[in-house]
Design an enzyme around this catalytic site. Structure first.
Site, short mmCIF file in Angstrom:
data_model
loop_
_atom_site.label_atom_id
_atom_site.label_comp_id
_atom_site.label_asym_id
_atom_site.label_seq_id
_atom_site.Cartn_x
_atom_site.Cartn_y
_atom_site.Cartn_z
N ILE A 13 -4.81 -12.86 0.68
CA ILE A 13 -4.39 -12.73 2.07
C ILE A 13 -3.89 -11.31 2.29
O ILE A 13 -2.99 -10.84 1.60
CB ILE A 13 -3.36 -13.81 2.46
N ASP A 14 -4.49 -10.63 3.25
CA ASP A 14 -4.38 -9.18 3.36
C ASP A 14 -3.82 -8.76 4.73
O ASP A 14 -3.75 -9.58 5.66
CB ASP A 14 -5.78 -8.60 3.16
N ASP B 7 -5.08 1.06 -2.18
CA ASP B 7 -6.41 0.78 -2.71
C ASP B 7 -6.83 1.79 -3.77
O ASP B 7 -6.60 2.97 -3.63
CB ASP B 7 -7.45 0.84 -1.58
N TRP C 99 0.81 -1.22 0.00
CA TRP C 99 0.00 0.00 0.00
C TRP C 99 0.84 1.26 0.00
O TRP C 99 0.32 2.35 -0.21
CB TRP C 99 -0.93 0.05 1.22
N CYS D 31 -1.45 -9.04 -0.15
CA CYS D 31 -1.95 -7.67 -0.11
C CYS D 31 -1.53 -7.04 1.22
O CYS D 31 -1.43 -7.74 2.23
CB CYS D 31 -3.48 -7.68 -0.25
C1 9PG Z 1 -10.81 -4.99 2.90
C2 9PG Z 1 -9.84 -4.17 2.09
C3 9PG Z 1 -9.72 -4.68 0.62
C4 9PG Z 1 -8.62 -3.92 -0.06
C5 9PG Z 1 -7.32 -4.06 0.72
C6 9PG Z 1 -7.51 -3.55 2.13
O1 9PG Z 1 -5.10 1.77 6.20
N1 9PG Z 1 -6.23 1.29 6.21
O2 9PG Z 1 -7.04 1.57 7.14
C7 9PG Z 1 -6.63 0.39 5.18
C8 9PG Z 1 -7.91 -0.17 5.18
C9 9PG Z 1 -8.30 -1.03 4.17
C10 9PG Z 1 -7.41 -1.34 3.15
C11 9PG Z 1 -6.16 -0.77 3.15
C12 9PG Z 1 -5.75 0.08 4.16
O3 9PG Z 1 -7.80 -2.17 2.11
O4 9PG Z 1 -6.26 -3.39 0.12
O5 9PG Z 1 -8.43 -4.43 -1.38
O6 9PG Z 1 -9.47 -6.06 0.59
O7 9PG Z 1 -8.59 -4.26 2.76
O8 9PG Z 1 -10.91 -4.52 4.20
#
Ligand code: 9PG
Length: 548
Positions: free
Chosen positions: A335-336, A396, A67, A377
């Site tokens: 997987i995130d 995202d 990210w 991810c």
């Molecule tokens: C699902 C999402 C989707 C998305 C992912 C991920 O920093 N943040 O608060 C933050 C929240 C959500 C996020 C990324 C950063 O998105 O990239 O494709 O799967 O989770 O919750």
């Protein structure tokens, strides 16, 4: 370029360095165009300086995880000037390094500029990164507080010169690929994902509606995989438990495979929320500090803890969870929030770095997933090479270009697409790149038709993974046609020009060598001003196909 290695002018041959509590042995190979540095370390090295040279006036900086950005910076760019993704609440998300290092630019793994590149080929044990110190660009490996009784291989460093930043990045990519013996999955996915239309409000009727629409028009949609994202689960950590209204995790997979799609599911396997059953049942499985579970990040309005992936019971649980998901019918596993696995803190195993711990956890998932498709991810990039099939390489996307109608600055389509262009050298070298989803709908969206086209055609020309995220019933012939066009652009060997601003700020040229010979060229203008390439004008925020 004058180079220092481990604090002394670089020269070929063996070298030994003694530090207060560590000893390093290295071999430096030198040819006309490059240095290659390998070696071992024993003791407690902490953070060691590997490389130093005069900082280039401008260079490409890279963030450690999916990210975070890759972007062009100068030595005086300050860390807070980087992309404004929600970093205030979650500083750890963007770096495993302590705050005092993050005041200036920090580039994880490599730094590249026109005429030079310095890059570490692996991150198996240490965390390699670059900082700017005065007039110098300095390369480091952080070993945190680990102690090595036996010699431990250091992350190899390559220094390249002569060539554009883009060309040198491609060479670096090939070397990383070789160092990990990467095998690229022959299936470059085409699919659907629920997230960017339904977000966390996904209900079972939404899943069914889109399944029916996709199955009813396979010639337009071409999907191999139908992936349910965040929203089905009762809590973060409780992956086998679906929300009320759902037919269970098994029923979910069955509904998808019955309609002849590969079933895909989302999980954040190294995370456990404060309210989850997982956390209540196993507080001792979390990375800790002062004998208590250490909070890792905030999400879903809750405190999220990180699983200790060196704990044998956690490994057993990870293995069982992924085997169970596959047994239920899922064969595409997104997987995130993987960075959680690499949080600093106390673990069951002593003397492992957070990076080693992360890789132990990811290896368990890789093994339990067999030959099914694993999409990383929110993941530390270099430590994941060789362990995932696909990887998100940007933050995202969103249903708006830069700012939300409310004025909120955060993840957006522009940053997501720019990262896909910047990190193209990783595609088919580290893994298959996931540029994040195409949003094609022309209603319930703030993206103009040109912006949607720009995103879709760029992802296609880059030969990246193509995953649509729309309520499919909103797509008409024009939108379906755009998906087809994007898919038809895939399959070539694509490279990106313009990373250093050669064509103007945020204007890129994708050149794709087609398998049957011939070249396709796409100009992508991500800026707010008109640009031109080869005498052709490209309107702001739009793509233009140039003749062969
Ligand atoms: C699902 C999402 C989707 C998305 C992912 C991920 O920093 N943040 O608060 C933050 C929240 C959500 C996020 C990324 C950063 O998105 O990239 O494709 O799967 O989770 O919750």
């Amino acid at each position: 370029m004058t180079i220092h290695l481990f604090g002394k002018p670089a020269r070929a041959g063996r070298l030994v360095r003694r530090y207060a509590s560590a000893r390093l042995e290295a071999v430096v190979e030198r040819t006309a165009r490059r240095y290659l540095v390998r070696g071992t370390v024993t003791g407690r090295p902490g953070r060691i300086e590997v490389f130093r040279t005069a900082a280039p006036r401008e260079f490409l900086l890279n963030n450690w995880q999916s990210w975070g950005p890759m972007q062009r910076v100068t030595p005086s760019t300050r860390f807070p000037e980087l992309e404004p993704i929600v970093r205030d609440r979650n500083p750890y998300l963007f770096s495993p390094l302590p705050d005092e290092l993050l005041r200036g630019p920090v580039s994880d793994y490599f730094a590249a500029w026109d005429g030079g590149l310095a890059g570490f080929l692996t991150s198996r044990v240490g965390h390699p990164f670059f900082t700017v110190e005065g007039a110098d660009l300095v390369g480091w490996i952080d070993y945190f507080d680990a102690e090595f009784k036996d010699p431990m291989a250091i992350e190899p460093l390559v220094v390249l010169k002569d060539g554009s930043a883009g060309t040198l990045l491609e060479e670096y990519g090939r070397r990383v690929k070789r160092a990990h013996r990467v095998r690229i999955n022959p299936w470059n996915p085409v699919g659907w994902c629920s997230w960017y239309h339904y977000f966390g409000k996904l209900g079972w009727p939404d899943v069914l509606e889109n399944l029916e629409t996709a199955a009813g028009d396979r010639t337009s949609f071409h999907f191999d995989v139908f992936q349910v994202d965040d929203g089905y689960e009762t809590d973060i950590g409780d992956w086998m438990s679906a929300k009320p209204g759902y037919p269970g995790v098994g029923g979910l997979a069955e509904a998808i495979t019955e309609r002849k799609f590969r079933a895909g599911i989302w999980a954040a396997p190294f995370s456990a929320s404060e309210t989850s059953r997982l956390f209540a049942d196993h507080p001792g499985w979390m990375v800790s500090e002062g004998g208590r579970p250490k909070p890792c990040y905030k999400g879903w309005g809750k405190t999220i803890y990180a699983l200790d992936t060196t704990h044998p019971e956690v490994k057993g649980w990870l293995e069982a969870t992924f085997r169970a998901l596959r047994k239920a019918g899922f064969s595409y596993l997104k997987i995130d929030f993987l960075f959680a696995g690499a949080m600093t803190g106390a673990r069951h195993k002593k003397n492992v770095t957070p990076i080693q711990a992360y890789r132990e956890g990811l290896r368990v998932i890789r093994r339990a997933s067999g030959r099914d498709f694993v999409l990383g991810c929110g993941a530390p990039l270099l430590p994941s090479v060789g362990l995932v099939d696909g990887m998100r390489i940007g933050e995202d996307t969103a249903p708006y270009w830069k700012t939300r109608p409310s004025g909120f600055q955060g993840p957006n389509a522009y940053f997501a697409l720019r990262n896909a262009l910047m990190r193209q050298f990783m595609h088919r070298a580290f893994w298959l790149n996931d540029p994040d989803c195409l949003l094609l709908r022309d209603r319930e969206i703030e993206l103009t038709r040109h912006e949607r086209e720009l995103y879709a055609l760029t992802a296609g020309a880059l030969d990246n993974m193509i995953v649509d995220s729309d309520r499919l019933s909103l797509l008409g012939p024009v939108e379906k046609g755009l998906l087809g066009t994007a898919l038809a652009l895939r399959g070539g060997r694509a490279r990106v020009g313009g990373l250093m601003g050669e064509f103007g700020e945020d204007i890129y040229l994708i050149e794709s060598r087609r398998p049957g010979g011939g070249k396709a060229r796409l100009a992508a203008n991500l800026s707010d001003a008109a640009g031109s390439i080869g005498g052709r004008t490209i309107a702001p925020r739009s793509a233009l196909r140039l003749e062969e």
